[in-house]
Each structure stands twice: as C-alpha cells, then as structure tokens.
Design an enzyme around this catalytic site. Sequence first.
Site, PDB file in Angstrom:
ATOM      1  N   ASP A  34       0.861  -1.189   0.000  1.00 21.34           N
ATOM      2  CA  ASP A  34       0.000   0.000   0.000  1.00 21.34           C
ATOM      3  C   ASP A  34       0.896   1.237   0.000  1.00 21.34           C
ATOM      4  O   ASP A  34       1.505   1.578   1.028  1.00 21.34           O
ATOM      5  CB  ASP A  34      -0.902   0.004   1.231  1.00 21.34           C
ATOM      6  CG  ASP A  34      -2.030  -1.015   1.125  1.00 21.34           C
ATOM      7  OD1 ASP A  34      -2.200  -1.591   0.035  1.00 21.34           O
ATOM      8  OD2 ASP A  34      -2.734  -1.239   2.115  1.00 21.34           O
ATOM      9  N   ASP A 168     -10.560  -5.174  -0.923  1.00 25.55           N
ATOM     10  CA  ASP A 168      -9.533  -4.789   0.053  1.00 25.55           C
ATOM     11  C   ASP A 168     -10.196  -3.933   1.119  1.00 25.55           C
ATOM     12  O   ASP A 168     -10.738  -2.869   0.819  1.00 25.55           O
ATOM     13  CB  ASP A 168      -8.424  -4.008  -0.658  1.00 25.55           C
ATOM     14  CG  ASP A 168      -7.346  -3.518   0.300  1.00 25.55           C
ATOM     15  OD1 ASP A 168      -7.353  -3.918   1.476  1.00 25.55           O
ATOM     16  OD2 ASP A 168      -6.494  -2.735  -0.143  1.00 25.55           O
ATOM     17  N   GLY A 169     -10.145  -4.427   2.367  1.00 27.19           N
ATOM     18  CA  GLY A 169     -10.646  -3.628   3.476  1.00 27.19           C
ATOM     19  C   GLY A 169     -11.619  -4.377   4.355  1.00 27.19           C
ATOM     20  O   GLY A 169     -12.670  -4.821   3.890  1.00 27.19           O
ATOM     21  N   GLY A 190      -5.558  -7.211   5.982  1.00 27.28           N
ATOM     22  CA  GLY A 190      -4.504  -6.489   6.679  1.00 27.28           C
ATOM     23  C   GLY A 190      -4.526  -6.721   8.168  1.00 27.28           C
ATOM     24  O   GLY A 190      -3.853  -7.600   8.694  1.00 27.28           O
TER      25      GLY A 190
END
Length: 214
Positions: A34, A168-169, A190
Amino acid sequence: MKDVILGAVIANRQQELEGIVHRLKDHLDWMQLDVMDGYFVPNTSLEFDFELPDTGNRYEAQLMVRDPATWIKRNADKFDSLLVHAECCRFPEPERILDLGRDLCKRVGVALRPETPLEVIMPLIPRVDEVLIMTVEPGAYGGAFLSEPLQKVAELRRIRNDLDIEVDGGIDDNTIKLAKDAGANLFVSGSYLLKSEDVGKSVSRLKDGIDLNY
C-alpha cells in the site's frame, strides 16, 4: 488467477516493512504494497527507498499517490502487479499509466474507493487484468467493512467473467464469504492477519471461508 489471499503491507520504515513481510511470508504467496504519499489519503506508506526481503513472495503495488508514473519507474523491479486508483488522476492519464505497466511486463489494474461509481472506469475494463474495489476508506489498517461496494463487484462479474476482481478492506473470516459470493476472487487482508497471534491459523480460517483449503 484462481482465488488468492493477499496480505496488506503498510510501513513507514524499513524495519517495519521487514517485520510485516516476515510475519506473512510463509503463509501467503502474494502481498499488497500500500503506497501512500499523504495526498490521496491522509497517511503515508512506503514513501522511502525501501528494499523488499528476498523471500520468494510476489508483490502487488496499490498506488495511492499523485504521481504514479514516477513511482512505477523508480520501483519497477520490486513488484509484479500494479493498481492505480482512478481517482488519483484524470483521463487519459490512467491509460498512460496502465500502458507503462504493460511495457514493463506487469499485470495492471485499476482501483476504486468505496464511493466512486463503477462508470468512472468502464472505458478501462477491457484493458486491465484486474479491478480492485475498496471495501473500506483507504489509508490505514482496521477500517470498518462496507458492504455496499460489493454491488460493484457483482456488476463487474456480470460485465466480464474472466476479470480478476479484488476486494480490500475489513476482510476477515466472515466478510471474505460475502466478497466471494459477490464475485470476487482476490482478497486482501490487513489488520485481521497482522493483529492475529497465529497468522497461519488466521490464513486457514480465511481459506475455509472461500473453500480454498483443498
């Protein structure tokens, strides 16, 4: 690609970067870098002359920066796939950045923030390997999962069945199932992994959520 789980890497120092990579390296083939310069999002990440540990992993760069082309040229030997945020630059600049990536023999894709409509990237869909749909507001670990962007995932899957679609997230062992059902096949995790006491077990739970343990 088939279903793939990627670990997200946000770091501001070489030591921090190496610590994250070494936590994830034995459990995942791919990691997402990122890259943030503090303008597109408030935070910064990988805004230094970093070196990636020689672990055999593959890397995808998600570029949340004002000048993606310069970053790509400077770091072309460090990543295998690149994603440029459509919101970072106006047309035809995204097309030029994707062409640059192609010239460097990279996989190329485009990314969208949760609130950005799919129509913004429709001209690019035939030209990319991958589309990333953010399911949190980008910029930091630990954002709350947003289910509304999964509607864009489903629409993309209807438009182009062979497209790699990444989310993503907020991806954990529960939300990954929602993303898979919507049509995603790439999943970035993550904080769920990095806050885990046992990364291997957490990766296994993610794989169980999409029937990847076979």
